[in-house]
Design a protein around this motif. Structure first.
Motif, short mmCIF file in Angstrom:
data_model
loop_
_atom_site.label_atom_id
_atom_site.label_comp_id
_atom_site.label_asym_id
_atom_site.label_seq_id
_atom_site.Cartn_x
_atom_site.Cartn_y
_atom_site.Cartn_z
N HIS A 75 47.75 48.76 32.04
CA HIS A 75 46.88 47.83 32.79
C HIS A 75 45.79 47.49 31.87
CE1 HIS A 75 45.28 46.31 36.58
NE2 HIS A 75 43.97 46.99 36.06
N GLN A 76 45.36 46.41 32.39
CA GLN A 76 44.34 45.68 31.71
C GLN A 76 43.17 45.29 32.98
OE1 GLN A 76 44.71 42.32 29.17
NE2 GLN A 76 44.68 43.77 27.17
N TRP A 77 41.94 45.73 32.68
CA TRP A 77 40.96 45.51 33.61
C TRP A 77 40.47 44.04 33.46
CZ3 TRP A 77 40.57 48.22 37.90
CH2 TRP A 77 40.91 49.72 37.88
N LYS A 78 40.67 43.23 34.62
CA LYS A 78 40.38 41.60 34.32
C LYS A 78 39.15 41.27 34.80
CE LYS A 78 45.22 40.16 34.26
NZ LYS A 78 45.51 41.65 34.13
N ASP A 81 38.47 41.89 38.26
CA ASP A 81 38.41 43.35 38.71
C ASP A 81 37.03 43.89 38.73
OD1 ASP A 81 41.26 43.55 39.32
OD2 ASP A 81 41.52 43.82 36.92
N LEU A 87 39.27 34.29 35.85
CA LEU A 87 39.34 33.48 34.54
C LEU A 87 39.12 32.03 34.73
CD1 LEU A 87 41.63 35.64 32.52
CD2 LEU A 87 39.20 35.46 31.93
N HIS A 127 40.43 43.36 29.53
CA HIS A 127 40.88 42.14 29.18
C HIS A 127 40.00 41.65 27.83
CE1 HIS A 127 41.58 37.65 29.16
NE2 HIS A 127 42.67 37.90 29.76
N GLN A 129 38.79 39.02 26.85
CA GLN A 129 37.46 38.31 27.07
C GLN A 129 36.33 39.18 27.41
OE1 GLN A 129 36.98 34.61 29.05
NE2 GLN A 129 39.32 33.90 28.44
#
Length: 389
Positions: A75-78, A81, A87, A127, A129
């Motif tokens: 999983h990637q925290w965006k 989140d 985005l 993420h 970014q």
């Protein structure tokens, strides 16, 4: 039959796993207290998942930490989140209101310069970014201000807080301050469930900060005790008018708590620490282990630590006045005593014989330096530590 029908939900089990990760993170952070530096207390589930109190000679500051756990390891925290900002597309201010970022920004407003860091700790990743934004800010590279993510966060937070009470300029400053204090800790594998990493990392951290070597069984036992300690400090309601002493007792982990888990005598440790022993935890551990094998009581171990501390004081005062020959002779004689004790079936009674012999040999040469049997006894204790028996 029971196992053949899928359960309706697993929310309870997932919540317990998340809390377990939080307990591990707080326990892992608390071990830094062993370093004897600025970290003095770790508060569990108070103001945040855990809060580290740092005390210097002139001030105190706080490090606020949130623990984000995911079962799915890829999983990637965006941004959505963490900050409630997508985005791309329209910002949903309900998502902003309930986001991690807004809640953590409150620490900047409430604690000002006493808020040293805001930590986001997770077993997975962030993420790209988000990581890029934090990296640019930490380097002082103002190009982050051109990032769409930064502009979205700034806009969303200012809109959220600009309610007629806070001046927008101050709120803008708070947003900048929050982002500059934000620290990401991705891929913290010690948070994972049932893989043994916490025991491994905790053991390494204990050795890093105190140089106390542990067996695998000891690592496992200490890890369990540490998590249980955090759990005990994370329950019970805390009333608003609580005193510092009450808060420390109910929610705080301090050095004494860790010494209990490490099975290191508080009295013996404090004796060495008061004498300026820079490795007091490690040296207490060594003396307890060796003297315990000799059958010494806890009271005797405390006395032995006092004797070592007195020896350290005596040596500091006299070593510059002693010739190199005298110093080397004395240190060599004390170390040879350790070899005799190793071979003895009754080392502690044998130690008395050895001390008497050394004293009789040295008494004439050292009579003006106030050397006593007790000082020599402390010298043997120091030699035990030095040789790491």
């Amino acid at each position: 039959m029971l196992e053949k029908i899928p359960p309706r939900e697993q929310a309870g089990r997932d919540a317990i796993t998340a809390f377990s990760a939080q307990f591990k993170a707080a326990g892992y952070a608390a071990l830094e207290i062993l370093d004897g530096g600025e970290v003095s207390v770790v508060y569990c589930d108070y103001h945040d998942d855990y809060v580290v109190k740092l005390v210097s000679a002139t001030d105190q500051q706080f490090r606020f930490s949130q623990v984000k756990y995911k079962v799915k390891r890829n999983h990637q925290w965006k941004p959505l989140d963490l900050f409630g900002t997508p985005l791309r597309g329209k910002i949903n201010f309900d998502a902003v209101k309930n986001s991690f970022g807004v809640k953590m920004l409150e620490h900047v407003r409430n604690f000002g310069d006493q808020c040293e860091d805001i930590i986001l700790e997770t077993n997975v990743h962030f993420h790209d970014q988000i990581e890029t934004l934090c990296e640019l800010i930490s380097k002082g590279d103002i190009s982050y201000r051109e990032m769409t993510l930064y502009k979205n966060i700034r806009h969303a937070f200012i809109e959220h807080f600009c309610d007629g009470v806070f001046d927008s300029h101050v709120t803008c400053f708070c947003v900048e301050k929050f982002l500059s204090l934000l620290r990401l800790r991705p891929a913290c594998t010690y948070l994972n469930e049932d893989d043994g990493n916490f025991e491994l990392f905790a053991g390494k951290r204990i050795y890093q900060y105190s140089e106390v070597p542990l067996s695998e069984k000891e690592k496992e036992g200490i890890a369990k005790s540490l998590i249980e300690l955090v759990r005990s400090k994370s329950v019970g309601r805390i009333h608003e008018k609580i005193t510092v002493d009450e808060l420390n007792k109910l929610a705080g982990i301090k050095l004494d708590d860790l010494l209990s888990i490490l099975s290191i005598s508080k009295a013996a440790y404090k004796t060495l620490a008061a004498g300026g022993d820079k490795k007091a935890i490690r040296n207490t551990s060594i003396l307890q282990r060796v003297l315990g094998d000799w059958g010494c009581s806890n009271e005797s171990i405390v006395y032995c630590c006092e004797a070592k501390s007195n020896w350290d004081d005596w040596l500091r005062v006299n070593r510059h006045d002693l010739s190199p020959l005298d110093t080397n002779f004395l240190m060599d004689r004390l170390q040879r005593t350790i070899g005799v004790l190793k071979r003895s079936a009754a080392p502690f009674p044998q130690l008395q014989v050895e001390i008497e012999e050394i004293f009789n040999v040295l008494n004439q040469d050292y009579k003006n330096r106030e050397i006593t049997r007790e000082i020599l006894f402390g010298g043997v204790m120091a030699s035990i530590v030095r040789l790491e028996l």
